[in-house]
Design a protein around this motif. Structure first.
Motif, PDB file in Angstrom:
ATOM      1  N   ASN A 102     -48.508 -57.675 -18.760  1.00 54.59           N
ATOM      2  CA  ASN A 102     -48.113 -58.771 -17.862  1.00 54.59           C
ATOM      3  C   ASN A 102     -47.658 -60.013 -18.609  1.00 54.59           C
ATOM      4  O   ASN A 102     -48.049 -61.144 -18.313  1.00 54.59           O
ATOM      5  CB  ASN A 102     -49.255 -59.123 -16.906  1.00 54.59           C
ATOM      6  N   GLY A 103     -46.824 -59.799 -19.622  1.00 55.37           N
ATOM      7  CA  GLY A 103     -46.222 -60.917 -20.337  1.00 55.37           C
ATOM      8  C   GLY A 103     -47.035 -61.477 -21.485  1.00 55.37           C
ATOM      9  O   GLY A 103     -46.628 -62.471 -22.099  1.00 55.37           O
ATOM     10  N   ALA A 104     -48.185 -60.894 -21.803  1.00 55.87           N
ATOM     11  CA  ALA A 104     -48.950 -61.359 -22.966  1.00 55.87           C
ATOM     12  C   ALA A 104     -48.063 -61.293 -24.206  1.00 55.87           C
ATOM     13  O   ALA A 104     -47.401 -60.285 -24.449  1.00 55.87           O
ATOM     14  CB  ALA A 104     -50.198 -60.522 -23.150  1.00 55.87           C
ATOM     15  N   SER A 105     -48.062 -62.356 -24.978  1.00 56.39           N
ATOM     16  CA  SER A 105     -47.093 -62.497 -26.068  1.00 56.39           C
ATOM     17  C   SER A 105     -47.797 -62.920 -27.352  1.00 56.39           C
ATOM     18  O   SER A 105     -47.782 -64.085 -27.750  1.00 56.39           O
ATOM     19  CB  SER A 105     -46.021 -63.527 -25.682  1.00 56.39           C
ATOM     20  N   PRO A 106     -48.449 -61.973 -28.018  1.00 55.53           N
ATOM     21  CA  PRO A 106     -49.246 -62.342 -29.187  1.00 55.53           C
ATOM     22  C   PRO A 106     -48.410 -62.573 -30.432  1.00 55.53           C
ATOM     23  O   PRO A 106     -47.286 -62.082 -30.561  1.00 55.53           O
ATOM     24  CB  PRO A 106     -50.147 -61.120 -29.368  1.00 55.53           C
ATOM     25  N   TYR A 107     -49.001 -63.332 -31.349  1.00 59.77           N
ATOM     26  CA  TYR A 107     -48.551 -63.372 -32.738  1.00 59.77           C
ATOM     27  C   TYR A 107     -49.462 -62.389 -33.467  1.00 59.77           C
ATOM     28  O   TYR A 107     -50.580 -62.718 -33.857  1.00 59.77           O
ATOM     29  CB  TYR A 107     -48.677 -64.775 -33.311  1.00 59.77           C
ATOM     30  N   MET A 108     -48.981 -61.172 -33.648  1.00 63.39           N
ATOM     31  CA  MET A 108     -49.839 -60.072 -34.084  1.00 63.39           C
ATOM     32  C   MET A 108     -49.394 -59.558 -35.438  1.00 63.39           C
ATOM     33  O   MET A 108     -48.231 -59.184 -35.633  1.00 63.39           O
ATOM     34  CB  MET A 108     -49.794 -58.947 -33.057  1.00 63.39           C
ATOM     35  N   SER A 109     -50.316 -59.540 -36.398  1.00 63.67           N
ATOM     36  CA  SER A 109     -49.969 -59.106 -37.748  1.00 63.67           C
ATOM     37  C   SER A 109     -51.183 -58.473 -38.424  1.00 63.67           C
ATOM     38  O   SER A 109     -52.323 -58.889 -38.211  1.00 63.67           O
ATOM     39  CB  SER A 109     -49.487 -60.310 -38.572  1.00 63.67           C
ATOM     40  N   ILE A 132     -53.627 -44.142 -26.872  1.00 62.91           N
ATOM     41  CA  ILE A 132     -52.401 -44.879 -27.206  1.00 62.91           C
ATOM     42  C   ILE A 132     -52.793 -45.977 -28.189  1.00 62.91           C
ATOM     43  O   ILE A 132     -53.717 -46.751 -27.926  1.00 62.91           O
ATOM     44  CB  ILE A 132     -51.747 -45.493 -25.952  1.00 62.91           C
ATOM     45  N   GLY A 133     -52.098 -46.057 -29.303  1.00 56.96           N
ATOM     46  CA  GLY A 133     -52.430 -47.074 -30.295  1.00 56.96           C
ATOM     47  C   GLY A 133     -52.064 -48.468 -29.825  1.00 56.96           C
ATOM     48  O   GLY A 133     -52.930 -49.337 -29.654  1.00 56.96           O
ATOM     49  N   LEU A 134     -50.783 -48.705 -29.596  1.00 55.52           N
ATOM     50  CA  LEU A 134     -50.267 -49.978 -29.074  1.00 55.52           C
ATOM     51  C   LEU A 134     -49.533 -49.682 -27.780  1.00 55.52           C
ATOM     52  O   LEU A 134     -48.609 -48.872 -27.752  1.00 55.52           O
ATOM     53  CB  LEU A 134     -49.315 -50.626 -30.080  1.00 55.52           C
ATOM     54  N   GLU A 135     -49.923 -50.370 -26.701  1.00 53.32           N
ATOM     55  CA  GLU A 135     -49.343 -50.093 -25.387  1.00 53.32           C
ATOM     56  C   GLU A 135     -48.803 -51.372 -24.761  1.00 53.32           C
ATOM     57  O   GLU A 135     -49.499 -52.393 -24.709  1.00 53.32           O
ATOM     58  CB  GLU A 135     -50.399 -49.489 -24.458  1.00 53.32           C
ATOM     59  N   GLY A 136     -47.562 -51.309 -24.294  1.00 56.39           N
ATOM     60  CA  GLY A 136     -46.979 -52.385 -23.521  1.00 56.39           C
ATOM     61  C   GLY A 136     -46.933 -52.005 -22.050  1.00 56.39           C
ATOM     62  O   GLY A 136     -46.450 -50.924 -21.710  1.00 56.39           O
ATOM     63  N   VAL A 137     -47.451 -52.896 -21.176  1.00 53.88           N
ATOM     64  CA  VAL A 137     -47.532 -52.596 -19.740  1.00 53.88           C
ATOM     65  C   VAL A 137     -47.001 -53.790 -18.960  1.00 53.88           C
ATOM     66  O   VAL A 137     -47.331 -54.946 -19.252  1.00 53.88           O
ATOM     67  CB  VAL A 137     -48.985 -52.311 -19.314  1.00 53.88           C
ATOM     68  N   GLY A 138     -46.198 -53.533 -17.936  1.00 53.26           N
ATOM     69  CA  GLY A 138     -45.723 -54.597 -17.051  1.00 53.26           C
ATOM     70  C   GLY A 138     -44.691 -55.478 -17.716  1.00 53.26           C
ATOM     71  O   GLY A 138     -43.891 -55.022 -18.548  1.00 53.26           O
ATOM     72  N   ALA A 139     -44.690 -56.763 -17.358  1.00 54.61           N
ATOM     73  CA  ALA A 139     -43.694 -57.694 -17.888  1.00 54.61           C
ATOM     74  C   ALA A 139     -43.760 -57.721 -19.411  1.00 54.61           C
ATOM     75  O   ALA A 139     -44.851 -57.740 -19.991  1.00 54.61           O
ATOM     76  CB  ALA A 139     -43.935 -59.092 -17.333  1.00 54.61           C
ATOM     77  N   PRO A 140     -42.606 -57.724 -20.083  1.00 56.61           N
ATOM     78  CA  PRO A 140     -42.599 -57.677 -21.548  1.00 56.61           C
ATOM     79  C   PRO A 140     -43.007 -59.019 -22.166  1.00 56.61           C
ATOM     80  O   PRO A 140     -42.985 -60.060 -21.501  1.00 56.61           O
ATOM     81  CB  PRO A 140     -41.140 -57.351 -21.867  1.00 56.61           C
ATOM     82  N   PRO A 141     -43.367 -59.013 -23.444  1.00 57.14           N
ATOM     83  CA  PRO A 141     -43.637 -60.272 -24.146  1.00 57.14           C
ATOM     84  C   PRO A 141     -42.392 -61.134 -24.215  1.00 57.14           C
ATOM     85  O   PRO A 141     -41.255 -60.647 -24.079  1.00 57.14           O
ATOM     86  CB  PRO A 141     -44.063 -59.802 -25.545  1.00 57.14           C
ATOM     87  N   ASP A 142     -42.586 -62.440 -24.438  1.00 56.16           N
ATOM     88  CA  ASP A 142     -41.426 -63.314 -24.561  1.00 56.16           C
ATOM     89  C   ASP A 142     -40.853 -63.241 -25.977  1.00 56.16           C
ATOM     90  O   ASP A 142     -41.355 -62.528 -26.852  1.00 56.16           O
ATOM     91  CB  ASP A 142     -41.772 -64.753 -24.167  1.00 56.16           C
ATOM     92  N   ALA A 143     -39.790 -64.006 -26.205  1.00 60.15           N
ATOM     93  CA  ALA A 143     -39.066 -63.912 -27.468  1.00 60.15           C
ATOM     94  C   ALA A 143     -39.846 -64.473 -28.654  1.00 60.15           C
ATOM     95  O   ALA A 143     -39.500 -64.199 -29.808  1.00 60.15           O
ATOM     96  CB  ALA A 143     -37.724 -64.641 -27.349  1.00 60.15           C
ATOM     97  N   GLN A 144     -40.874 -65.270 -28.419  1.00 63.98           N
ATOM     98  CA  GLN A 144     -41.646 -65.832 -29.521  1.00 63.98           C
ATOM     99  C   GLN A 144     -42.669 -64.858 -30.084  1.00 63.98           C
ATOM    100  O   GLN A 144     -43.128 -65.013 -31.215  1.00 63.98           O
ATOM    101  CB  GLN A 144     -42.359 -67.097 -29.061  1.00 63.98           C
TER     102      GLN A 144
END
Length: 426
Positions: A178-185, A194-206
């Motif tokens: 639902n749009g969660a947009s982490p700085y993930m490293s 599932i290792g990494l899963e994207g669900v619903g609204a995509p992350p933003d450009a940042q």
């Protein structure tokens, strides 16, 4: 634009002093082994995290000492929850307790340095339903054996999420929803559906998802196009060659025992995109003393490794427990670095001369009070050396011993550097 936002987050989360905050609290302590019930001071700590959460006010730092805390943690507004000794010895286990998650960050806050478990639920939830929020930090945790999922980020948030290990977490390791947009490293995710899963609204450009290992899951990545990841090691071959991601066995030391340290020759060594290695991350998943950047491939360039654990440098472990066990200190070095090991203060008296490049030299373990030699060995100019010390007295059990590995790098302009750690004798 990404630089500006990250800078704002880091400034907001820098350590503060009582004078800066102007409140009664700031530092609150928890120790399950204390007599209790406690008042939250360093000398009279609370015995549960829940007691600290009921006491804190915004901007407080809660320091949790080693132990297994069988409780559910719901972070109040703007609280920094940190273990003092790292995930190796500090566990939040919510198994059998009410609630869906072991730990919840519902507003601004930080959770750093814990093993998090809930054998009948999920691990950690960071969520918001309001406008975009910054200021959540999820760092150096190990989320293990949570059948309903590991780390779940939901809603319009920009969390910093780095140097975490997620293993055996059922439905998903890390979910961005639902749009969660982490700085993930620099995370490591394995043994999940599932290792990494994207669900619903995509992350933003940042947002970015970088420098991480997704390997050994039923499906390593779902809901992300190959261009959505940067310099990651992904079991799914469709990500190969896109944004420097690759598909190769990370070569963990002992994955069956969940030892996800890298071994020589791992493709993850020094393979990060440095732009996406968060500048506030000094140490890897082991915590204080395990530096995030080592020259693991000995090419003269100091780069971080892909994943949550850095190859090389100073490590410690204990064989057995109590009297009769053995405490081990280990350094791994390349042809350009010489080391010696010591237990004691930085300013040793008399001064120990630094080694000559390419030569063998003594490894020392020195008692910090008596400054007497307890053990020694000889380390060649390259390779791994272990210094072992037998636990022969009950008085040593339970102590937290400062240990150091001091090095000299000969690959370029000579410089000295120190790895330090606090070794807890079990």
């Amino acid at each position: 634009m990404r630089h500006i936002w990250i800078l704002i987050i880091f400034v907001a989360l820098l350590p503060v002093t009582p004078a800066q905050i102007g409140t009664d609290h700031v530092f609150v302590y928890v120790d399950i082994n204390a007599p209790g019930p406690g008042t939250g001071t360093e000398t009279d700590p609370f015995v549960t995290i829940a007691a600290a959460m009921a006491y804190v006010i915004p901007h407080d730092y809660v320091f949790v000492r080693p132990g297994v805390y069988q409780e559910v943690v719901d972070l109040p507004y703007f609280i920094f929850l940190r273990s003092t000794d790292g995930a190796d010895v500090t566990t939040i286990d919510a198994t059998g307790l009410p609630g869906t998650h072991a730990v919840t960050i519902g507003t601004l806050g930080e959770v750093t340095g814990f093993t998090i478990k809930k054998d009948d639920g999920a691990g950690l939830l960071a969520q918001s339903t309001g406008p975009f929020e910054f200021g959540r930090v999820i760092r150096r945790n190990r989320v293990l054996d949570c059948p309903n999922g590991g780390i779940h980020m939901s809603g319009p948030i920009h969390p910093i999420m780095d140097v975490n290990v997620v293993a055996g977490c059922g439905n998903f390791g890390i979910r961005s929803e639902n749009g969660a947009s982490p700085y993930m490293s620099c995370n490591t995710v394995t043994e999940c559906t599932i290792g990494l899963e994207g669900v619903g609204a995509p992350p933003d450009a940042q947002a970015f998802f970088a420098n991480s290992i997704f390997w050994g899951n039923t499906t390593d990545v779902s809901g992300f196009a190959p261009a959505g990841l940067i310099s990651c090691d992904v079991g799914d071959g469709t990500f190969v060659g896109v944004n420097n991601s690759f598909n190769a066995d990370p070569m963990w030391r002992n994955p069956v025992a969940r030892d996800y340290r890298l071994v020589p020759g791992s493709p993850c060594i020094d393979a990060t995109d440095p732009f996406y290695v968060l500048s506030s991350t000094e140490f890897d998943n082991r915590g204080y003393g395990a530096w995030r950047k080592m020259d693991g491939d000995f090419d003269g360039n100091v780069d971080a490794d892909v994943g949550a654990l850095e190859y090389g440098g100073f490590e410690s472990w204990q064989s057995g427990t109590g009297v009769g066990s053995v405490l081990n200190l280990e350094v791994e070095t390349g042809p350009g670095t010489a080391w010696f090991l010591a237990y004691g203060p930085y300013n040793l008296v008399p001064e120990i001369p630094l080694p000559i490049a390419g030569s063998s030299h003594f490894l020392l373990w020195i008692d910090s009070q008596q400054l007497t030699l307890l053990a020694n060995g000889t380390q060649p100019a390259s390779g791994m050396t272990t210094l072992s010390f037998a636990i022969t007295s009950p008085a040593l059990v339970g102590l937290r011993l400062p240990a150091q590995a001091l090095g000299v790098d000969w690959t370029g302009p000579t410089y000295h550097f120190t790895h330090a750690n606090v070794v807890s004798v079990q």
